[in-house]
Design a protein around this motif. Structure first.
Motif, PDB file in Angstrom:
ATOM      1  N   TYR A   1     -17.729 -28.336  -3.508  1.00 54.11           N
ATOM      2  CA  TYR A   1     -18.638 -28.218  -4.653  1.00 54.11           C
ATOM      3  C   TYR A   1     -18.251 -29.176  -5.766  1.00 54.11           C
ATOM      4  O   TYR A   1     -17.095 -29.278  -6.149  1.00 54.11           O
ATOM      5  N   ALA A   2     -19.242 -29.880  -6.274  1.00 56.11           N
ATOM      6  CA  ALA A   2     -19.057 -30.756  -7.438  1.00 56.11           C
ATOM      7  C   ALA A   2     -20.190 -30.435  -8.408  1.00 56.11           C
ATOM      8  O   ALA A   2     -21.359 -30.549  -8.060  1.00 56.11           O
ATOM      9  N   GLY A   3     -19.838 -30.011  -9.572  1.00 57.38           N
ATOM     10  CA  GLY A   3     -20.846 -29.670 -10.575  1.00 57.38           C
ATOM     11  C   GLY A   3     -21.681 -30.877 -10.966  1.00 57.38           C
ATOM     12  O   GLY A   3     -21.284 -32.021 -10.743  1.00 57.38           O
ATOM     13  N   ARG A   4     -22.824 -30.617 -11.540  1.00 53.79           N
ATOM     14  CA  ARG A   4     -23.674 -31.722 -11.990  1.00 53.79           C
ATOM     15  C   ARG A   4     -23.485 -31.935 -13.480  1.00 53.79           C
ATOM     16  O   ARG A   4     -23.287 -30.981 -14.236  1.00 53.79           O
ATOM     17  N   ARG A   5     -23.527 -33.156 -13.886  1.00 51.76           N
ATOM     18  CA  ARG A   5     -23.377 -33.502 -15.297  1.00 51.76           C
ATOM     19  C   ARG A   5     -24.726 -33.433 -15.993  1.00 51.76           C
ATOM     20  O   ARG A   5     -25.692 -34.029 -15.534  1.00 51.76           O
ATOM     21  N   LEU A   6     -24.783 -32.689 -17.081  1.00 51.88           N
ATOM     22  CA  LEU A   6     -26.009 -32.633 -17.871  1.00 51.88           C
ATOM     23  C   LEU A   6     -25.997 -33.669 -18.981  1.00 51.88           C
ATOM     24  O   LEU A   6     -27.037 -34.044 -19.485  1.00 51.88           O
ATOM     25  N   LEU A   7     -24.819 -34.095 -19.362  1.00 52.55           N
ATOM     26  CA  LEU A   7     -24.655 -35.140 -20.374  1.00 52.55           C
ATOM     27  C   LEU A   7     -23.737 -36.206 -19.795  1.00 52.55           C
ATOM     28  O   LEU A   7     -22.831 -35.899 -19.022  1.00 52.55           O
ATOM     29  N   PRO A   8     -23.931 -37.444 -20.198  1.00 50.02           N
ATOM     30  CA  PRO A   8     -23.034 -38.494 -19.718  1.00 50.02           C
ATOM     31  C   PRO A   8     -21.593 -38.206 -20.160  1.00 50.02           C
ATOM     32  O   PRO A   8     -21.342 -37.716 -21.264  1.00 50.02           O
ATOM     33  N   ALA A   9     -20.628 -38.553 -19.305  1.00 49.46           N
ATOM     34  CA  ALA A   9     -19.213 -38.320 -19.602  1.00 49.46           C
ATOM     35  C   ALA A   9     -18.817 -38.980 -20.915  1.00 49.46           C
ATOM     36  O   ALA A   9     -18.024 -38.431 -21.684  1.00 49.46           O
ATOM     37  N   ALA A  10     -19.358 -40.159 -21.196  1.00 48.95           N
ATOM     38  CA  ALA A  10     -19.019 -40.874 -22.437  1.00 48.95           C
ATOM     39  C   ALA A  10     -19.442 -40.067 -23.677  1.00 48.95           C
ATOM     40  O   ALA A  10     -18.731 -40.044 -24.674  1.00 48.95           O
ATOM     41  N   ALA A  11     -20.557 -39.399 -23.599  1.00 43.70           N
ATOM     42  CA  ALA A  11     -21.025 -38.592 -24.737  1.00 43.70           C
ATOM     43  C   ALA A  11     -20.106 -37.394 -24.963  1.00 43.70           C
ATOM     44  O   ALA A  11     -19.777 -37.060 -26.100  1.00 43.70           O
ATOM     45  N   ILE A  12     -19.675 -36.766 -23.886  1.00 42.96           N
ATOM     46  CA  ILE A  12     -18.753 -35.638 -23.998  1.00 42.96           C
ATOM     47  C   ILE A  12     -17.420 -36.110 -24.568  1.00 42.96           C
ATOM     48  O   ILE A  12     -16.845 -35.478 -25.481  1.00 42.96           O
ATOM     49  N   ASP A  13     -16.910 -37.226 -24.049  1.00 46.04           N
ATOM     50  CA  ASP A  13     -15.638 -37.776 -24.537  1.00 46.04           C
ATOM     51  C   ASP A  13     -15.713 -38.097 -26.025  1.00 46.04           C
ATOM     52  O   ASP A  13     -14.769 -37.868 -26.765  1.00 46.04           O
ATOM     53  N   ALA A  14     -16.849 -38.618 -26.476  1.00 46.41           N
ATOM     54  CA  ALA A  14     -17.007 -38.965 -27.887  1.00 46.41           C
ATOM     55  C   ALA A  14     -16.941 -37.724 -28.771  1.00 46.41           C
ATOM     56  O   ALA A  14     -16.330 -37.730 -29.851  1.00 46.41           O
ATOM     57  N   VAL A  15     -17.557 -36.637 -28.307  1.00 46.33           N
ATOM     58  CA  VAL A  15     -17.535 -35.384 -29.083  1.00 46.33           C
ATOM     59  C   VAL A  15     -16.121 -34.819 -29.123  1.00 46.33           C
ATOM     60  O   VAL A  15     -15.636 -34.373 -30.164  1.00 46.33           O
ATOM     61  N   LEU A  16     -15.444 -34.827 -27.979  1.00 50.03           N
ATOM     62  CA  LEU A  16     -14.098 -34.260 -27.926  1.00 50.03           C
ATOM     63  C   LEU A  16     -13.075 -35.087 -28.696  1.00 50.03           C
ATOM     64  O   LEU A  16     -12.052 -34.565 -29.127  1.00 50.03           O
ATOM     65  N   ALA A  17     -13.346 -36.366 -28.881  1.00 52.03           N
ATOM     66  CA  ALA A  17     -12.418 -37.252 -29.583  1.00 52.03           C
ATOM     67  C   ALA A  17     -12.463 -37.047 -31.089  1.00 52.03           C
ATOM     68  O   ALA A  17     -11.578 -37.497 -31.812  1.00 52.03           O
TER      69      ALA A  17
END
Length: 115
Positions: A98-114
């Motif tokens: 199983y591999a989950g699906r991304r609803l947002l691009p990884a770069a957008a998530i990384d930007a928020v977490l940074a």
């Protein structure tokens, strides 16, 4: 509704007028936040009570005691074996690959977490 808290009678009446049959206080905002962060989520719901006891109202006056934490905890304890069995069945059904699906691009998530 955003929980954990019980609906007021006014909120219960509003939900009923809007056509709601189930009011859940345990998946908002968690489900939205998990989706935004790409975290997998499985929703398992268990009905514990009549929302603010609105079905027990007659002529605009409440005739029942309504929901409270003691009632909810007692019903959850009674249902614990079924809840555990459901969780075990859900986990067993997850494929090894199983591999989950991304609803947002990884770069957008990384930007928020940074931040």
């Amino acid at each position: 509704m955003q929980g954990p808290r019980f609906s007021t009678r006014a909120e219960s009446r509003w939900f009923r007028a809007a056509g709601a049959q189930i009011v859940n206080m345990t998946q908002y905002p968690e489900a939205v936040l998990a989706a935004e962060l790409g975290v997998g989520l499985v929703a398992l719901s268990f009905v514990t009570d009549i929302d603010a006891d609105i079905d027990a109202e007659r002529d605009g006056a409440a005739t029942g005691d309504g929901a409270d934490a003691e009632l909810v905890l007692r019903r959850m304890a009674q249902a614990a074996p079924r809840i555990r069995a459901a969780i075990a069945a859900i986990v067993a059904a997850i494929p090894d690959d199983y591999a989950g699906r991304r609803l947002l691009p990884a770069a957008a998530i990384d930007a928020v977490l940074a931040r």
